[in-house]
Design an enzyme around this catalytic site. Structure first.
Site, PDB file in Angstrom:
ATOM      1  N   GLY A  13       3.830  11.553   8.616  1.00 54.16           N
ATOM      2  CA  GLY A  13       3.205  10.332   8.950  1.00 54.16           C
ATOM      3  C   GLY A  13       2.038  10.302   8.094  1.00 54.16           C
ATOM      4  N   SER A  40       2.874  15.625  12.979  1.00 50.80           N
ATOM      5  CA  SER A  40       2.437  16.805  13.520  1.00 50.80           C
ATOM      6  C   SER A  40       0.480  16.411  13.601  1.00 50.80           C
ATOM      7  CB  SER A  40       2.507  17.992  13.340  1.00 50.80           C
ATOM      8  OG  SER A  40       1.440  18.932  13.758  1.00 50.80           O
ATOM      9  N   ILE A  43      -1.361  19.188  11.738  1.00 50.88           N
ATOM     10  CA  ILE A  43      -1.011  19.529  10.350  1.00 50.88           C
ATOM     11  C   ILE A  43      -1.863  18.456   9.682  1.00 50.88           C
ATOM     12  CG2 ILE A  43       0.567  19.650   8.517  1.00 50.88           C
ATOM     13  CD1 ILE A  43       2.866  20.517  10.326  1.00 50.88           C
ATOM     14  N   VAL A  48      -5.951  12.346   0.436  1.00 53.94           N
ATOM     15  CA  VAL A  48      -6.322  11.985  -0.955  1.00 53.94           C
ATOM     16  C   VAL A  48      -5.211  10.819  -1.326  1.00 53.94           C
ATOM     17  CG1 VAL A  48      -7.637  13.508  -1.760  1.00 53.94           C
ATOM     18  CG2 VAL A  48      -5.391  13.929  -2.186  1.00 53.94           C
ATOM     19  N   LYS A  79      -8.164  -3.475  -8.073  1.00 55.25           N
ATOM     20  CA  LYS A  79      -8.118  -2.643  -9.097  1.00 55.25           C
ATOM     21  C   LYS A  79      -7.544  -3.385 -10.332  1.00 55.25           C
ATOM     22  CE  LYS A  79      -6.014   1.585 -10.526  1.00 55.25           C
ATOM     23  NZ  LYS A  79      -5.277   2.838 -10.150  1.00 55.25           N
ATOM     24  N   PRO A  99      -5.154  -1.800 -19.024  1.00 53.59           N
ATOM     25  CA  PRO A  99      -5.190  -2.985 -17.985  1.00 53.59           C
ATOM     26  C   PRO A  99      -3.712  -3.078 -17.457  1.00 53.59           C
ATOM     27  CG  PRO A  99      -4.760  -3.656 -20.263  1.00 53.59           C
ATOM     28  CD  PRO A  99      -4.841  -2.226 -20.363  1.00 53.59           C
ATOM     29  N   LEU A 334       5.135  13.327  -1.406  1.00 57.38           N
ATOM     30  CA  LEU A 334       4.842  14.473  -2.002  1.00 57.38           C
ATOM     31  C   LEU A 334       6.210  15.488  -1.808  1.00 57.38           C
ATOM     32  CD1 LEU A 334       1.011  14.974  -1.017  1.00 57.38           C
ATOM     33  CD2 LEU A 334       2.086  14.344  -3.440  1.00 57.38           C
ATOM     34  N   THR A 345       0.305   6.914  -9.437  1.00 53.81           N
ATOM     35  CA  THR A 345       1.684   6.157  -9.775  1.00 53.81           C
ATOM     36  C   THR A 345       2.417   6.893  -8.343  1.00 53.81           C
ATOM     37  OG1 THR A 345       2.274   8.207 -11.040  1.00 53.81           O
ATOM     38  CG2 THR A 345       2.091   5.948 -11.925  1.00 53.81           C
ATOM     39  N   TYR A 437       8.984   1.667 -16.951  1.00 51.69           N
ATOM     40  CA  TYR A 437       8.074   2.886 -16.356  1.00 51.69           C
ATOM     41  C   TYR A 437       6.727   2.591 -17.218  1.00 51.69           C
ATOM     42  CZ  TYR A 437      12.842   4.936 -16.200  1.00 51.69           C
ATOM     43  OH  TYR A 437      14.130   5.356 -16.267  1.00 51.69           O
TER      44      TYR A 437
END
Ligand SMILES: Cc1cc2nc3c(=O)[nH]c(=O)nc-3n(C[C@H](O)[C@H](O)[C@H](O)COP(=O)(O)OP(=O)(O)OC[C@H]3O[C@@H](n4cnc5c(N)ncnc54)[C@H](O)[C@@H]3O)c2cc1C
Length: 499
Positions: A13, A40, A43, A48, A79, A99, A334, A345, A437
Site C-alpha cells: 500500500g 501491513s 511494515i 520518500v 514542478k 525543463p 520498488l 522517475t 525515455y
C-alpha cells in the site's frame, strides 16, 4: 482480446500499490473484476519519493481526479523541472535547468540545438540551455507552470507532494470506488502446480486467493523475487549511489520555486523538494566513498541544521528485476526496480508499466511487455549515468571516479561520441529510437548545461558560415511568454480555494 481476471490481489500500500489499484480498478471493474489491496501497517511505506515527472498529471487525469481535489490534501506544489547546481565548475555552467517541455520550445529549441552544435565545433556562441527554455524562466521567476486560459501553447509539468499524504489520498479514493483494503502481514506465498500464485498467506493464517497478483511490496519484492524467484539485475556497476539520508526543513522567506533542486556534494547530491508546508531534503550518496555519519553531517551542514538534528537513513538498491510480469504476477514500484531518484522517475515508471501491462494483456502477452519495460529502465539508466559521466567536477575521489567511469552501454557511447565529434545529436537520439525515455532536448540540456564544450580560449567568433544568434530576441520572446504565468503562490492559493 483476453478477458480481464475475475480478481486481482495487490500486495503493498505504498504509492505504487495504490496507483496500480486505482488504475486497474478503473479499467477492469466494469467487467466485474474485484481489486483487493493488502498492506501491513506494521511494515509501513518507505515514505520518500516526493517529486514527479509530468506523468503524474497523466495518472490523475486518467483516474479522473482534479488538482483541486488532491493537491491541497497532499501539500503539493507544481514542478517545472529540475535545477542542477554545482555539478560543473566550468565558469558560466555552475547550474542549469532541465525543463519539462512546452510548445513554446518549438520556437527556441532549434536555435538552442544550432547554438550547441556551433559551440561544440569551436564557435563562440552562447549555448547555456537556461536562456532558451520557458520552464527554466517560469521557475526562476517564482511562477507556476500553469498556462493562463488565453495562452495558446501547452505546458507540461509535474508535482511535488507528501509521500504519506498521497498514499492516504489514493487509499481513500480507491476504497470509496470499491477497492477492498486489508491490513495483514503476508508471511508466505502458495503456488499451484503450474508455478502460478494461488494465494497469499498472512501471519494470522488468513488466505487471500486471486486470479492475478501485483507485487508492490517495495524493496522486499516478496512475491516476484521471494516466491517466483525472478532474478534482480543490479545497476551498481555504473550507478554508484546506494544510500540516502533525509531531513525536512521549514520554508525560508522567499517564494516557493516550482522546481526540484539537485545540488552536487562530495559523494553524491542533495535534493531539495518544496512542498506547501515544508521542504523535503535528502543526500543521495555512495557508501563506497562516505560513511553514514559523515553523509549526515554533510547534509546537516548544507541545510544549516544543528549537529544533533534528527535525520533518517535509507538504503537503496539500484537495478531492475529480469521480468516485471512473471506467471500471474506483475511487479510495480520498488519491487520491480529502482533507479536512483535524480530525475524522479519511479512513479513515472509505475504508470508506464501499468499502461503497457493493460495493453499487453489485451494484445500480445508478457514477452514483448517485459522487453519494453526492460528497455525503458535501461534508457532512463543511461540518462542518469550520463549525468555523472559528463559532470564537470573532479574535486573528490567520488567525482573523479564518476567522471571517468567507462562501463557505458553502446547506446550511451553512441550519444556521447555524437556530442563530442560535433555530429547531430538529435538525429542520433532518433536513430537509436530512445526519444520516448529522454528526448533530444533533455540530452542537449544536460550536455550543454555542464559546459561540455571546448575551452573558451579556443573558441572562434561566429562568421558568415555560422551566423551569431540574436540572444536579445530569444530573451524578449521567453520573458514575454513567462510574464503570462501566475506566481506559484497565487496558483497554489487558488487550488486551496477550489478554483
Ligand atoms: C531516497 C529515495 C528517494 C526517492 N525519490 C523519488 C522521487 O523523487 N520521485 C519518485 O517518483 N520516486 C522516488 N523514489 C521512489 C519512491 O519512493 C517509490 O517509488 C514510491 O514511494 C513507491 O514505493 P512502493 O510503493 O513501491 O514501496 P513502499 O512505499 O515501500 O511500499 C511497500 C508496501 O508493501 C507493504 N508490504 C511489504 N511487505 C509486506 C508484507 N509481507 N505483508 C504486507 N505488506 C507488505 C508495506 O507495508 C507497504 O505498504 C525515491 C526512493 C528513494 C529510496
Amino acid at each position: 482480446m483476453a478477458a480481464p481476471p475475475r480478481s486481482v490481489v495487490i500486495l503493498g500500500g505504498g504509492t505504487a500499490g495504490w496507483m496500480t489499484a486505482n488504475l486497474l480498478h478503473r479499467r477492469w471493474s466494469e467487467h466485474g473484476t474485484t481489486v483487493t489491496l493488502i498492506e501491513s501497517k506494521d511494515i509501513g511505506i518507505i515514505g520518500v519519493g516526493e517529486g514527479s515527472t509530468p506523468q503524474l498529471k497523466a495518472f490523475f487525469d486518467e483516474i479522473g481526479v482534479a488538482e483541486t481535489e488532491w493537491m491541497p490534501r497532499c501539500n503539493a506544489t507544481y514542478k517545472a523541472g529540475i535545477e542542477f547546481e554545482g555539478w560543473s565548475d566550468r565558469p558560466g555552467f555552475e547550474r542549469y535547468f532541465h525543463p519539462f517541455g512546452t510548445e513554446v520550445d518549438l520556437f527556441t529549441q532549434p536555435k538552442f540545438f544550432f547554438a550547441t552544435q556551433a559551440r561544440r565545433t569551436g564557435r563562440d556562441i552562447p549555448a547555456h540551455p537556461d536562456s532558451f527554455f520557458l520552464a527554466a524562466r517560469i521557475a526562476r521567476e517564482g511562477r507556476a507552470p500553469i498556462s493562463p486560459p488565453n495562452f495558446p501553447f501547452s505546458v507540461s509539468y509535474g508535482y511535488h507532494f507528501d509521500a504519506h499524504l498521497i498514499g492516504a489520498f489514493l487509499r481513500e479514493l480507491g476504497t470509496g470506488r470499491g477497492i477492498q483494503h486489508i491490513d495483514a502481514r503476508i508471511e508466505s506465498v502458495e503456488l499451484d502446480d503450474s508455478g502460478n500464485i494461488a494465494a497469499l498467506i498472512a501471519d494470522d493464517g488468513r488466505r487471500f486467493e486471486g486470479d492475478f497478483f501485483v507485487d508492490a511490496s517495495g524493496f522486499r519484492a516478496t512475491v516476484i523475487e521471494g516466491a517466483l524467484g525472478v532474478a534482480h539485475r543490479s545497476f551498481a556497476e555504473n550507478l554508484f549511489n546506494d544510500r540516502a539520508v533525509v531531513a525536512p526543513t521549514p520554508h525560508g522567506t522567499g517564494p516557493i520555486q516550482a522546481c526540484t533542486r539537485a545540488t552536487a556534494k562530495s559523494a553524491g547530491w542533495i535534493w531539495h523538494i518544496p512542498l506547501t508546508n515544508r521542504i523535503g531534503n535528502g543526500y543521495v550518496y555512495s557508501s563506497r566513498y562516505i560513511d553514514d555519519e559523515d553523509a549526515a553531517a554533510e547534509l546537516r551542514e548544507h541545510l544549516g541544521l544543528p549537529a544533533d538534528a534528527e535525520v533518517r537513513h535509507l538504503r537503496m538498491r539500484c537495478g531492475r528485476i529480469d521480468r516485471s510480469w512473471a506467471k500471474n504476477c506483475l511487479a510495480v514500484g520498488l519491487a520491480q526496480g529502482f533507479l536512483e531518484p535524480l530525475e524522479a522517475t519511479a512513479l513515472h515508471i509505475v504508470l508506464a508499466t501499468v499502461r503497457a501491462f493493460l495493453e499487453a494483456w489485451e494484445k500480445d502477452g508478457s514477452e514483448p511487455f517485459n522487453d519494453k519495460i526492460a528497455r525503458r529502465y535501461e534508457g532512463i539508466r543511461d540518462y542518469l549515468v550520463c549525468h555523472y559521466r559528463t559532470a564537470q567536477r573532479r574535486d573528490t575521489e567520488y567525482w573523479r571516479d564518476a567522471t571517468r567511469m567507462d562501463r557505458l552501454s553502446e547506446s550511451l557511447k553512441g550519444l556521447i561520441t555524437a556530442w563530442f565529434t560535433g555530429a547531430d545529436l538529435r538525429q542520433e537520439v532518433m536513430r537509436q529510437g530512445i526519444a520516448g525515455y529522454y528526448g533530444p532536448m533533455s540530452w542537449h540540456c544536460m550536455l550543454a548545461g555542464y559546459g561540455n564544450f571546448p575551452d573558451e580560449a579556443m573558441l572562434k567568433p561566429p562568421g558568415p558560415d555560422i551566423p551569431p544568434i540574436d540572444m536579445a530576441q530569444v530573451e524578449r520572446f521567453v520573458s514575454g511568454c513567462a510574464m503570462n504565468f501566475p506566481s506559484h503562490c497565487d496558483a497554489l492559493d487558488r487550488l486551496g480555494e477550489g478554483a
